[in-house]
Design a protein around this motif. Structure first.
Motif, mmCIF file in Angstrom:
data_model
loop_
_atom_site.group_PDB
_atom_site.id
_atom_site.type_symbol
_atom_site.label_atom_id
_atom_site.label_comp_id
_atom_site.label_asym_id
_atom_site.label_seq_id
_atom_site.Cartn_x
_atom_site.Cartn_y
_atom_site.Cartn_z
ATOM 1 N N MET A 31 0.793 -1.789 -0.150
ATOM 2 C CA MET A 31 -0.163 -0.049 -0.390
ATOM 3 C C MET A 31 1.240 1.493 -0.216
ATOM 4 O O MET A 31 0.817 1.881 -0.618
ATOM 5 C CB MET A 31 -0.865 0.438 1.558
ATOM 6 C CG MET A 31 -1.605 -1.483 1.427
ATOM 7 S SD MET A 31 -2.910 -1.589 2.387
ATOM 8 C CE MET A 31 -3.996 -0.168 2.610
ATOM 9 N N THR A 32 2.367 1.046 0.457
ATOM 10 C CA THR A 32 2.863 2.349 0.822
ATOM 11 C C THR A 32 3.184 2.769 -0.622
ATOM 12 O O THR A 32 3.573 3.811 -0.981
ATOM 13 C CB THR A 32 4.240 2.165 1.556
ATOM 14 O OG1 THR A 32 3.574 1.847 2.976
ATOM 15 C CG2 THR A 32 5.139 3.189 1.837
ATOM 16 N N LEU A 33 4.165 1.277 -1.573
ATOM 17 C CA LEU A 33 3.812 1.938 -2.369
ATOM 18 C C LEU A 33 3.090 2.022 -3.667
ATOM 19 O O LEU A 33 3.930 2.682 -4.613
ATOM 20 C CB LEU A 33 5.158 0.571 -2.702
ATOM 21 C CG LEU A 33 6.465 -0.400 -2.770
ATOM 22 C CD1 LEU A 33 6.734 -1.838 -3.458
ATOM 23 C CD2 LEU A 33 7.195 0.750 -2.660
ATOM 24 N N ARG A 34 2.333 1.585 -3.483
ATOM 25 C CA ARG A 34 0.968 2.706 -4.327
ATOM 26 C C ARG A 34 1.135 3.414 -3.917
ATOM 27 O O ARG A 34 0.699 4.756 -5.603
ATOM 28 C CB ARG A 34 -0.235 2.152 -3.734
ATOM 29 C CG ARG A 34 -1.538 2.468 -4.646
ATOM 30 C CD ARG A 34 -2.813 1.843 -4.171
ATOM 31 N NE ARG A 34 -3.998 2.111 -5.168
ATOM 32 C CZ ARG A 34 -5.183 1.343 -4.892
ATOM 33 N NH1 ARG A 34 -5.896 1.409 -3.730
ATOM 34 N NH2 ARG A 34 -5.803 1.328 -6.068
ATOM 35 N N VAL A 35 0.845 4.363 -3.009
ATOM 36 C CA VAL A 35 1.062 5.652 -2.624
ATOM 37 C C VAL A 35 1.668 6.040 -3.179
ATOM 38 O O VAL A 35 2.054 7.835 -3.564
ATOM 39 C CB VAL A 35 1.145 5.803 -1.134
ATOM 40 C CG1 VAL A 35 0.730 7.001 -0.589
ATOM 41 C CG2 VAL A 35 -0.625 5.902 -0.518
ATOM 42 N N GLU A 36 3.159 5.961 -3.038
ATOM 43 C CA GLU A 36 4.773 6.937 -2.984
ATOM 44 C C GLU A 36 4.806 6.447 -5.092
ATOM 45 O O GLU A 36 4.912 7.682 -5.815
ATOM 46 C CB GLU A 36 5.531 5.679 -2.994
ATOM 47 C CG GLU A 36 5.791 5.710 -1.154
ATOM 48 C CD GLU A 36 6.986 4.623 -0.995
ATOM 49 O OE1 GLU A 36 7.061 3.534 -1.933
ATOM 50 O OE2 GLU A 36 7.490 5.263 0.102
ATOM 51 N N SER A 37 4.085 5.572 -5.743
ATOM 52 C CA SER A 37 4.157 5.589 -7.370
ATOM 53 C C SER A 37 2.965 6.600 -7.491
ATOM 54 O O SER A 37 3.643 7.545 -8.298
ATOM 55 C CB SER A 37 3.069 3.389 -7.153
ATOM 56 O OG SER A 37 2.878 4.541 -8.892
ATOM 57 N N ILE A 38 1.581 6.779 -7.013
ATOM 58 C CA ILE A 38 0.852 7.746 -7.087
ATOM 59 C C ILE A 38 1.585 9.417 -6.886
ATOM 60 O O ILE A 38 1.718 10.302 -8.011
ATOM 61 C CB ILE A 38 -0.124 8.493 -6.498
ATOM 62 C CG1 ILE A 38 -1.387 6.503 -6.857
ATOM 63 C CG2 ILE A 38 -1.172 8.959 -6.698
ATOM 64 C CD1 ILE A 38 -2.511 5.797 -6.404
ATOM 65 N N LEU A 39 2.460 9.820 -6.430
ATOM 66 C CA LEU A 39 3.099 10.681 -5.333
ATOM 67 C C LEU A 39 4.463 11.018 -6.692
ATOM 68 O O LEU A 39 4.801 12.244 -7.288
ATOM 69 C CB LEU A 39 3.894 11.065 -4.313
ATOM 70 C CG LEU A 39 2.643 11.115 -3.192
ATOM 71 C CD1 LEU A 39 3.282 10.693 -1.944
ATOM 72 C CD2 LEU A 39 1.950 12.446 -3.207
ATOM 73 N N SER A 40 4.551 9.858 -7.007
ATOM 74 C CA SER A 40 5.974 10.352 -7.646
ATOM 75 C C SER A 40 5.359 10.151 -9.603
ATOM 76 O O SER A 40 6.543 11.602 -9.873
ATOM 77 C CB SER A 40 7.069 8.586 -7.964
ATOM 78 O OG SER A 40 5.804 8.018 -8.746
ATOM 79 N N HIS A 41 3.952 10.223 -9.422
ATOM 80 C CA HIS A 41 3.576 10.711 -10.951
ATOM 81 C C HIS A 41 3.274 11.925 -11.135
ATOM 82 O O HIS A 41 1.708 12.124 -12.259
ATOM 83 C CB HIS A 41 2.792 9.581 -11.607
ATOM 84 C CG HIS A 41 3.454 8.647 -12.089
ATOM 85 N ND1 HIS A 41 4.173 7.055 -10.970
ATOM 86 C CD2 HIS A 41 4.076 7.738 -13.489
ATOM 87 C CE1 HIS A 41 4.397 6.706 -11.426
ATOM 88 N NE2 HIS A 41 4.756 6.952 -12.985
ATOM 89 N N GLY A 42 3.194 13.263 -9.996
ATOM 90 C CA GLY A 42 2.380 14.156 -10.035
ATOM 91 C C GLY A 42 0.843 13.733 -9.218
ATOM 92 O O GLY A 42 0.520 14.747 -9.211
ATOM 93 N N GLY A 43 1.062 12.574 -8.594
ATOM 94 C CA GLY A 43 -0.449 12.198 -8.409
ATOM 95 C C GLY A 43 -0.833 12.923 -6.944
ATOM 96 O O GLY A 43 0.020 13.500 -5.583
ATOM 97 N N LEU A 44 -2.432 12.973 -6.389
ATOM 98 C CA LEU A 44 -2.543 13.321 -4.659
ATOM 99 C C LEU A 44 -3.454 12.234 -4.014
ATOM 100 O O LEU A 44 -4.679 12.325 -4.660
ATOM 101 C CB LEU A 44 -3.164 14.674 -4.656
ATOM 102 C CG LEU A 44 -2.435 16.285 -4.736
ATOM 103 C CD1 LEU A 44 -3.596 17.263 -4.625
ATOM 104 C CD2 LEU A 44 -0.828 15.410 -3.291
ATOM 105 N N PRO A 45 -2.854 10.869 -3.355
ATOM 106 C CA PRO A 45 -3.263 9.793 -2.829
ATOM 107 C C PRO A 45 -4.646 10.396 -2.321
ATOM 108 O O PRO A 45 -4.442 9.529 -1.284
ATOM 109 C CB PRO A 45 -2.303 8.508 -3.113
ATOM 110 C CG PRO A 45 -0.984 9.264 -2.864
ATOM 111 C CD PRO A 45 -0.885 10.934 -3.497
#
Length: 388
Positions: free
Chosen positions: A293-307
């Motif tokens: 779940m942490t990796l999922r959040v980090e992935s969204i942030l790394s692509h400029g999104g707000l999870p």
């Protein structure tokens, strides 16, 4: 999503361990436990001087050449050593929020200072009468020319006695609906009219009640648009709830397994019992879910999104799991689990960790609030109370 385990920090762990062996001091842990202050000013200055706080930020706003992966590995080493970095965590969250919604002037004013360790920013959300219902805040900010005059009180302003600024939510339009008429400000804690009083929590942490009496600040320290504070809060809470613990370093399970495997025969035999094996298996599964779940959040942030929803899911699962794990361990070990001072299992930290895990389900949004967020925004369920 690729579920294969890939440790991005592996190449930096040896370097991080060497750094920790050179710089981290046991007396810092003792001081943290004695004072309840989860921020070490000396460590904070050291990390700033060596560029770790500024890792990954652009050079033009104070970023450093330190690889972000090395900074992350050093942070893990500090946490594994037993030290908290709450002052930097809240600063990091607010700097990212300002980077998203702040004016160019405010970004130039505060982000380089935060990355240089000169600004430590704490959170001023909760109030005595509103708890987790942040939209019910009563602290007032009244416009007076190019200034704002702030009056009110905040609870649980952790690290305020060590900080330089408070990221404060105030009502700027008392006639507006509940979730409107709110604005966020960056208030210097040395401003005239601020009083800080200590409060000690179940976990032994010092937090604070802060009081604001005719505190004047310039409009330049406003974060986001006037009366649009709820939108800014959602950005800030996303960063707060995005902080995970899904690394590849020593885990709770591995430490507990090693403790059972060492020592007297009776302890080794107990570690092989079906009850302990089931407990370890469940804990390992929960840790892996939290990591993913942490990796999922980090992935969204790394692509400029707000999870927003994803970070709420992570925070809810992680904190509930930690409380269940440490509570189960207290049941499992009985009286041994409350021995402190390095003489008990896992360095005598079980009771301390359990008491802090209770607070984890409250700070940053209670579990009840997070369940409402997930129910409404992900599952599409209706609100359980009338909207105001």
């Amino acid at each position: 999503m690729d579920f294969n385990r890939s440790d991005a920090l592996a190449a930096y762990r040896v370097q991080a361990k060497a750094w920790g062996a050179e710089h981290l001091r046991p007396e810092w842990i003792e001081h943290e436990r004695e004072t309840g202050t989860h921020h070490n000013a000396e460590l904070h200055r050291l990390l700033a001087e060596q560029g770790f706080l500024a890792a990954g930020w652009p050079k033009e706003i104070g970023g450093s050449d330190v690889p972000p992966e090395l900074a992350a590995a050093v942070t893990e080493e500090i946490q594994d050593f037993g030290l908290r970095m709450d002052g930097w965590i809240t600063t990091w969250m607010v700097l990212h929020t300002i980077d998203q919604v702040g004016t160019p002037e405010l970004k130039r004013h505060i982000i380089p200072r935060g990355l240089a360790g000169e600004a430590v920013i704490v959170l001023g959300y909760t109030e005595p009468s509103c708890g987790s219902d942040l939209a019910a805040v009563r602290s007032r900010a009244v416009r007076n020319g190019d200034e704002w005059v702030i009056d009110g009180a905040k609870m649980f302003t952790s690290t305020a006695h060590e900080g330089t600024h408070v990221f404060l939510l105030a009502r700027t339009d008392p006639q507006a609906p509940k979730h409107r008429g709110l604005t966020l400000f960056l208030v210097p804690l040395d401003a005239e009219g601020i009083d800080i009083q200590p409060i000690y929590t179940l976990g032994g942490q010092r937090t604070n009640a802060t009081f604001y009496n005719q505190v004047r600040i310039p409009d330049a320290l406003r974060v986001g648009e006037i009366d649009a504070g709820w939108s800014v809060m959602r950005v800030a809470l996303t960063f707060e709830r995005s902080i995970g613990e899904g690394g590849f370093g020593p885990t709770f399970v591995s430490a507990l397994r090693d403790w059972f495997a060492s020592g007297p025969e009776e302890r080794v035999a107990r570690g092989r019992s079906s009850y302990v094996r089931r407990f370890l298996a469940r804990t390992a599964i929960d840790d892996e879910v939290s990591r993913l779940m942490t990796l999922r959040v980090e992935s969204i942030l790394s692509h400029g999104g707000l999870p927003g929803v994803e970070s709420s899911m992570l925070k809810l699962f992680r904190t509930e799991t930690m409380q269940r794990q440490h509570g189960g361990l207290l049941d499992l070990l009985g009286a041994e689990a409350v021995i402190e001072g390095g003489r008990g299992p896992l360095n005598g930290d079980i009771d301390y960790a359990f008491r802090n895990s209770v607070l984890g389900t409250i700070a940053g949004g209670t579990s009840e609030i997070l369940r409402e967020v997930i129910a409404e925004r992900r599952l599409g369920l209706p609100r359980t109370r009338p909207a105001k």
